[in-house]
Motif scaffolding. Structure first.
Motif, PDB file in Angstrom:
ATOM      1  N   SER A 109      19.456  -4.285 -15.454  1.00 29.31           N
ATOM      2  CA  SER A 109      18.204  -3.580 -15.180  1.00 29.31           C
ATOM      3  C   SER A 109      18.069  -3.332 -13.686  1.00 29.31           C
ATOM      4  CB  SER A 109      17.011  -4.418 -15.630  1.00 29.31           C
ATOM      5  OG  SER A 109      17.039  -4.611 -17.010  1.00 29.31           O
ATOM      6  N   SER A 110      17.461  -2.212 -13.342  1.00 32.85           N
ATOM      7  CA  SER A 110      17.110  -1.950 -11.954  1.00 32.85           C
ATOM      8  C   SER A 110      15.670  -2.383 -11.756  1.00 32.85           C
ATOM      9  CB  SER A 110      17.242  -0.459 -11.639  1.00 32.85           C
ATOM     10  OG  SER A 110      18.585  -0.070 -11.714  1.00 32.85           O
ATOM     11  N   HIS A 111      15.382  -3.062 -10.662  1.00 31.31           N
ATOM     12  CA  HIS A 111      14.029  -3.567 -10.460  1.00 31.31           C
ATOM     13  C   HIS A 111      13.694  -3.637  -8.978  1.00 31.31           C
ATOM     14  CE1 HIS A 111      15.838  -7.489  -9.415  1.00 31.31           C
ATOM     15  NE2 HIS A 111      16.703  -7.164 -10.359  1.00 31.31           N
ATOM     16  N   GLN A 112      12.389  -3.724  -8.682  1.00 29.46           N
ATOM     17  CA  GLN A 112      11.943  -3.821  -7.297  1.00 29.46           C
ATOM     18  C   GLN A 112      10.517  -4.352  -7.247  1.00 29.46           C
ATOM     19  OE1 GLN A 112      12.657  -0.363  -4.952  1.00 29.46           O
ATOM     20  NE2 GLN A 112      11.399  -1.074  -3.266  1.00 29.46           N
ATOM     21  N   PHE A 113      10.240  -5.184  -6.237  1.00 29.33           N
ATOM     22  CA  PHE A 113       8.894  -5.682  -5.967  1.00 29.33           C
ATOM     23  C   PHE A 113       8.195  -4.771  -4.970  1.00 29.33           C
ATOM     24  CE2 PHE A 113      10.246  -9.810  -7.591  1.00 29.33           C
ATOM     25  CZ  PHE A 113       9.083 -10.253  -8.199  1.00 29.33           C
ATOM     26  N   PHE A 114       6.849  -4.755  -5.038  1.00 27.99           N
ATOM     27  CA  PHE A 114       6.026  -3.999  -4.093  1.00 27.99           C
ATOM     28  C   PHE A 114       4.844  -4.853  -3.671  1.00 27.99           C
ATOM     29  CE2 PHE A 114       7.861  -1.018  -7.060  1.00 27.99           C
ATOM     30  CZ  PHE A 114       8.427  -0.078  -6.228  1.00 27.99           C
ATOM     31  N   ARG A 115       4.387  -4.649  -2.468  1.00 28.28           N
ATOM     32  CA  ARG A 115       3.135  -5.264  -2.015  1.00 28.28           C
ATOM     33  C   ARG A 115       2.022  -4.346  -2.477  1.00 28.28           C
ATOM     34  NH1 ARG A 115       0.874  -9.711  -1.071  1.00 28.28           N
ATOM     35  NH2 ARG A 115      -0.580  -9.772   0.650  1.00 28.28           N
ATOM     36  N   MET A 116       1.195  -4.796  -3.400  1.00 27.42           N
ATOM     37  CA  MET A 116       0.115  -3.977  -3.977  1.00 27.42           C
ATOM     38  C   MET A 116      -1.202  -4.739  -3.818  1.00 27.42           C
ATOM     39  SD  MET A 116       1.796  -1.295  -5.238  1.00 27.42           S
ATOM     40  CE  MET A 116       0.902  -0.480  -6.524  1.00 27.42           C
ATOM     41  N   ASP A 117      -1.707  -4.749  -2.617  1.00 27.74           N
ATOM     42  CA  ASP A 117      -2.927  -5.488  -2.306  1.00 27.74           C
ATOM     43  C   ASP A 117      -4.134  -4.585  -2.558  1.00 27.74           C
ATOM     44  OD1 ASP A 117      -3.947  -7.888  -1.633  1.00 27.74           O
ATOM     45  OD2 ASP A 117      -3.670  -7.675   0.524  1.00 27.74           O
ATOM     46  N   MET A 118      -4.501  -4.420  -3.835  1.00 29.22           N
ATOM     47  CA  MET A 118      -5.580  -3.510  -4.219  1.00 29.22           C
ATOM     48  C   MET A 118      -6.115  -3.911  -5.584  1.00 29.22           C
ATOM     49  SD  MET A 118      -3.123  -0.264  -5.112  1.00 29.22           S
ATOM     50  CE  MET A 118      -2.328  -0.410  -3.540  1.00 29.22           C
ATOM     51  N   GLU A 119      -7.155  -3.230  -6.030  1.00 27.19           N
ATOM     52  CA  GLU A 119      -7.738  -3.501  -7.344  1.00 27.19           C
ATOM     53  C   GLU A 119      -6.760  -3.119  -8.456  1.00 27.19           C
ATOM     54  OE1 GLU A 119     -11.495  -1.582  -7.826  1.00 27.19           O
ATOM     55  OE2 GLU A 119     -12.295  -2.433  -5.968  1.00 27.19           O
ATOM     56  N   LEU A 120      -6.919  -3.767  -9.586  1.00 34.30           N
ATOM     57  CA  LEU A 120      -6.032  -3.550 -10.736  1.00 34.30           C
ATOM     58  C   LEU A 120      -6.029  -2.094 -11.178  1.00 34.30           C
ATOM     59  CD1 LEU A 120      -4.175  -4.904 -12.822  1.00 34.30           C
ATOM     60  CD2 LEU A 120      -6.189  -5.328 -14.206  1.00 34.30           C
ATOM     61  N   HIS A 121      -7.190  -1.493 -11.269  1.00 35.31           N
ATOM     62  CA  HIS A 121      -7.295  -0.103 -11.718  1.00 35.31           C
ATOM     63  C   HIS A 121      -6.524   0.840 -10.786  1.00 35.31           C
ATOM     64  CE1 HIS A 121      -8.927   3.571 -13.359  1.00 35.31           C
ATOM     65  NE2 HIS A 121      -9.325   3.914 -12.146  1.00 35.31           N
ATOM     66  N   LYS A 122      -6.665   0.645  -9.480  1.00 29.81           N
ATOM     67  CA  LYS A 122      -5.979   1.503  -8.510  1.00 29.81           C
ATOM     68  C   LYS A 122      -4.466   1.307  -8.576  1.00 29.81           C
ATOM     69  CE  LYS A 122      -6.111   4.545  -5.301  1.00 29.81           C
ATOM     70  NZ  LYS A 122      -6.448   5.919  -5.643  1.00 29.81           N
ATOM     71  N   CYS A 123      -4.026   0.067  -8.720  1.00 28.65           N
ATOM     72  CA  CYS A 123      -2.596  -0.231  -8.836  1.00 28.65           C
ATOM     73  C   CYS A 123      -1.999   0.473 -10.054  1.00 28.65           C
ATOM     74  CB  CYS A 123      -2.404  -1.742  -8.930  1.00 28.65           C
ATOM     75  SG  CYS A 123      -0.680  -2.269  -9.090  1.00 28.65           S
ATOM     76  N   MET A 124      -2.682   0.397 -11.185  1.00 28.39           N
ATOM     77  CA  MET A 124      -2.192   1.046 -12.407  1.00 28.39           C
ATOM     78  C   MET A 124      -2.202   2.567 -12.269  1.00 28.39           C
ATOM     79  SD  MET A 124      -1.101  -1.199 -14.412  1.00 28.39           S
ATOM     80  CE  MET A 124      -0.965  -0.312 -15.932  1.00 28.39           C
ATOM     81  N   GLN A 125      -3.202   3.089 -11.602  1.00 26.08           N
ATOM     82  CA  GLN A 125      -3.284   4.530 -11.383  1.00 26.08           C
ATOM     83  C   GLN A 125      -2.091   5.020 -10.558  1.00 26.08           C
ATOM     84  OE1 GLN A 125      -6.652   5.714  -8.952  1.00 26.08           O
ATOM     85  NE2 GLN A 125      -6.974   7.506 -10.245  1.00 26.08           N
TER      86      GLN A 125
END
Length: 122
Positions: free
Chosen positions: A23-39
């Motif tokens: 599998s190809s994978h990667q982490f991200f720094r997503m310091d925000m609300e859940l709704h915005k991250c999913m959007q």
């Protein structure tokens, strides 16, 4: 001699199958609300060719259990999953499919979109 041939064939088949499951994978720094991250994750996946994207929230009364997953399959049979965990401030994408170079290209496309959109928020 036949046993050695059988053993070598089995090893080749097993190793070939393990390579195909990479599998190809990667982490991200997503310091925000859940709704915005999913959007952001959903928009990124749409930009690289996923059209039937679904998502599911996993929330509970405990802060550490609040996360969401977006997932989908494109027309070529490649799938992605993106996990947003706003409490811990990260996102994680996984791309599965048959060809490593295609998976990496899809992952890189999703990554570029996410990085551009998160940079615009900051």
């Amino acid at each position: 001699m036949k046993f050695r041939y059988f053993l070598m064939t089995g090893a080749i088949v097993f190793c070939g199958h393990a390579y195909a499951d990479y599998s190809s994978h990667q982490f991200f720094r997503m310091d925000m609300e859940l709704h915005k991250c999913m959007q952001i994750a959903t928009a990124a996946a749409k930009r690289v060719g996923f059209s039937n994207i679904k998502s599911q929230d996993f929330t509970s009364g405990e802060d550490w259990r609040n996360y969401a997953v977006a997932y989908g399959v494109n027309n070529d049979g490649y799938s992605f999953q993106f996990v947003c965990n706003p409490v811990k401030g990260f996102g994680y994408v996984i791309v599965n499919g048959s060809k490593v170079d295609v998976k990496n290209k899809i992952r890189d496309g999703i990554s570029a979109e996410i990085e551009a959109k998160t940079a615009a928020i900051k």
